[in-house]
Design a protein around this motif. Structure first.
Motif, mmCIF file in Angstrom:
data_model
loop_
_atom_site.group_PDB
_atom_site.id
_atom_site.type_symbol
_atom_site.label_atom_id
_atom_site.label_comp_id
_atom_site.label_asym_id
_atom_site.label_seq_id
_atom_site.Cartn_x
_atom_site.Cartn_y
_atom_site.Cartn_z
ATOM 1 N N THR A 1 0.847 -1.190 0.000
ATOM 2 C CA THR A 1 0.000 0.000 0.000
ATOM 3 C C THR A 1 0.871 1.224 0.000
ATOM 4 O OG1 THR A 1 -0.133 0.031 2.408
ATOM 5 C CG2 THR A 1 -1.896 -1.119 1.252
ATOM 6 N N ARG A 2 0.322 2.318 -0.530
ATOM 7 C CA ARG A 2 1.019 3.590 -0.546
ATOM 8 C C ARG A 2 0.119 4.579 0.164
ATOM 9 N NH1 ARG A 2 4.657 5.365 -4.481
ATOM 10 N NH2 ARG A 2 5.035 3.163 -4.788
ATOM 11 N N ASP B 1 2.357 5.592 -11.956
ATOM 12 C CA ASP B 1 2.645 4.663 -10.864
ATOM 13 C C ASP B 1 1.322 4.142 -10.313
ATOM 14 O OD1 ASP B 1 3.376 3.329 -8.575
ATOM 15 O OD2 ASP B 1 4.464 4.999 -7.664
ATOM 16 N N ALA B 2 1.007 2.883 -10.615
ATOM 17 C CA ALA B 2 -0.244 2.276 -10.150
ATOM 18 C C ALA B 2 -0.009 1.624 -8.799
ATOM 19 C CB ALA B 2 -0.730 1.241 -11.154
ATOM 20 N N HIS B 3 -0.764 2.064 -7.793
ATOM 21 C CA HIS B 3 -0.592 1.473 -6.469
ATOM 22 C C HIS B 3 -1.849 1.622 -5.627
ATOM 23 C CE1 HIS B 3 0.843 5.706 -6.126
ATOM 24 N NE2 HIS B 3 0.287 5.663 -4.921
ATOM 25 N N SER C 1 -4.680 4.055 -7.514
ATOM 26 C CA SER C 1 -4.468 5.316 -8.230
ATOM 27 C C SER C 1 -3.294 5.214 -9.178
ATOM 28 C CB SER C 1 -4.199 6.451 -7.235
ATOM 29 O OG SER C 1 -2.874 6.348 -6.725
ATOM 30 N N TYR C 2 -3.284 6.142 -10.141
ATOM 31 C CA TYR C 2 -2.082 6.474 -10.889
ATOM 32 C C TYR C 2 -1.513 7.741 -10.258
ATOM 33 C CZ TYR C 2 -3.843 3.355 -14.605
ATOM 34 O OH TYR C 2 -4.312 2.286 -15.329
ATOM 35 N N ASN C 3 -0.349 7.642 -9.698
ATOM 36 C CA ASN C 3 0.394 8.790 -9.155
ATOM 37 C C ASN C 3 -0.262 9.412 -7.931
ATOM 38 O OD1 ASN C 3 1.858 8.176 -11.409
ATOM 39 N ND2 ASN C 3 1.719 10.176 -12.369
#
Length: 541
Positions: free
Chosen positions: A40-41, A91-93, A108-110
């Motif tokens: 996860t981010r 960045d997909a996270h 999300s992307y970014n």
């Protein structure tokens, strides 16, 4: 449906639909539950699964903690026009982000629920780097772009494994149509053919045993993995006085939240019900306020970048001037009081404010897409404040725009084909009687490059299906036997549901130009695509 936005009385609410529980899905879910760590981010824990016995939250409950009425904000832009050698990174996270001021967990992307708008140019050689920091496989589809469907371009068979990076390289033709497009995950599963990280970007090569398995498009788009693209600037096609007008990108996308603040997902214990209460957002905002001056003309780039639900748009007291559809400049500029946007659909429209100050609303009207489909309530999307110093009334636009496509009404037809859409939530969704297979098309013969084909799209079910074709836009010839006037081309068209046993029919003409390879087509309700209503046609030279 009650009249309150998105709220369905419990006695009338259907069981969760749209996703078939399969052996593969159950196994995947058990693996997720057993995993000790999920990447996860900005979040400290993996998403919590909702109980199957728990009723969905009402729209009002989901909106609790959200802020409405903020000034309208366009998405951020990654613009290769101002930085020609720019490499765009997505960045997909898994992400904890703000949605209208409320903390929500999704993907999300970014880092933002509203992904950046990608601005590309005709003739450009663009590099887009996808970094997959998800716990499952993913990829990208550049919806509507006329680029190659093979190799490291717009190949939906590509599989980018978790923890890997892939570089997409898009070579746009110099005569590429200018207008609004979008990008999103087109993951046809949650795992790649190999667990090796070296398989990033590997094409999912079909084998004789390759049968149908559910995709993950609905989950990933619904969680946040979609954004707008703009090619060139279609203001340049307008009369000189209109070439510097204000533009707005309007991304239409909904969220459904559980009690823990996670976006609902398809798992072994819960599913996305597209007919359940939902929160309709504009660029991730709840009921924002857009300002336009009296007499001012603006260009709005409208796009349904969501997974499943439809939008039936009306700007109260106004009409839209349509200058482009699905990224293709209009061959005939038209005006419309309402616009229907199924998932994937885009319109570029001019809006001219009245001469007096005041207020109006862009809304999605109450709409049902068939007896077996969904029923959506009337929902306001954003306020439009007409205020400030009056502007000089600009000229109107009519006729064909420069670079609009040629009429195919009298084209020589190389081949005619039938595409029959059928099935339902319980049995799966079918094209010509079969679910999607990577190892075979529903067509026995390929299409030949530089020819025009006529396809008859037949819908035998009780729900409208938005038909989408990759790579090449098409011209609609007739709908349910009614000849359609030529206004341009498009890449997504609703195929009407059957009525009293009589199937809905749409006839289209497809020009296969420039590119060979496997060109995909499918229903763009992501749940239907995931559950089998998808195939491809081989285009050969």
């Amino acid at each position: 449906m009650s009249n309150s936005a998105g709220n369905v009385p419990d006695a009338k609410r259907r069981q969760p639909r749209r996703h078939l529980i399969t052996v593969q899905a159950l196994a995947a879910a058990l693996l997720v539950i057993a995993a000790a760590v999920v990447y996860t981010r900005g979040a400290s824990a993996a998403p919590t699964l909702a109980s199957t016995t728990e009723q969905p939250l009402s729209t009002a409950q989901q909106q609790a903690g959200m802020i409405s009425g903020q000034p309208f904000a366009d998405p951020p832009v990654l613009d290769t026009a101002t930085s020609p050698n720019m490499t765009i990174t997505l960045d997909a996270h898994d992400t904890r982000f703000e949605v209208a001021g409320k903390q929500v967990r999704g993907q999300s992307y970014n880092g933002s629920f509203t992904a950046p708008t990608l601005h590309l140019l005709p003739g450009e050689h663009a590099t887009i780097t996808l970094v997959n920091n998800l716990s499952v496989a993913t990829n990208l589809h550049f919806h509507g772009l006329h680029v190659s469907p093979t190799n490291d371009s717009d190949d939906s068979f590509l599989c980018v494994a978790p923890g890997t990076t892939f570089h997409y390289r898009l070579n746009l033709p110099t005569d590429h149509p200018v207008g609004t497009y979008w990008y999103h995950s087109h993951a046809m599963g949650t795992t790649c053919p190999s667990d090796s990280s070296s398989m990033a970007g590997m094409e999912m090569t079909p084998s004789p045993s390759a049968g149908f398995s559910p995709g993950d498009v609905e989950n990933q788009i619904f969680a946040g993995l979609s954004g707008a693209m703009v090619v060139g600037d279609d203001r340049a096609l307008l009369p000189p006085a209109l070439r510097n007008i204000t533009t707005h990108t309007v991304n239409l996308k909904d969220v459904q939240l559980d009690r823990t603040g996670h976006i609902v997902q398809n798992t072994a214990t819960t599913s996305i019900d597209s007919d359940a209460p939902t929160v309709r957002l504009v660029n991730g905002q709840l009921l924002p306020a857009l300002t336009i001056k009296p007499g001012e003309t603006q260009l709005w780039r409208l796009g349904n970048v969501g997974a499943d639900i439809w939008y039936h748009l009306q700007l109260d007291g106004y009409r839209f001037t349509v200058i482009g559809q699905d990224g293709v400049p209009a061959a005939k500029v038209t005006t419309a009081g309402t616009l229907l946007l199924p998932p994937g659909k885009r319109y570029d429209v001019l809006v001219t404010a009245g001469r007096q100050p005041g207020e109006t609303t862009l809304r999605s009207l109450a709409f049902g897409n068939g007896p077996d489909g969904d029923n959506y309530p009337d929902t306001p999307l954003f306020k439009v404040n007409v205020a400030g110093r009056s502007q000089v009334q600009l000229p109107t636009v009519s006729g064909a725009l420069p670079s609009s496509p040629a009429d195919l009404s009298n084209a020589s037809i190389a081949q005619s084909r039938s595409v029959t859409l059928s099935g339902d939530d319980s049995a799966g969704f079918l094209i010509n009687g079969q679910q999607f297979r990577m190892d075979s098309s529903v067509f026995n013969t390929p299409a030949k490059l530089n020819t025009v084909e006529e396809w008859t799209l037949t819908n035998e079910g009780g729900e409208d299906h938005p038909f989408h074709l990759h790579t090449n836009s098409f011209q609609v010839i007739s709908i349910n036997g009614v000849r359609q006037s030529f206004v341009g081309r498009q890449d997504t068209v609703p195929v009407p549901h059957a009525v009293n046993g009589v199937p809905g029919k749409v006839v289209i003409r497809v020009p296969f130009s420039d590119f060979t390879g496997k060109v995909m087509f499918h229903c763009h309700i992501a749940a239907h695509e995931d559950n089998g209503m998808m195939s491809y046609i081989d285009v050969v030279d």
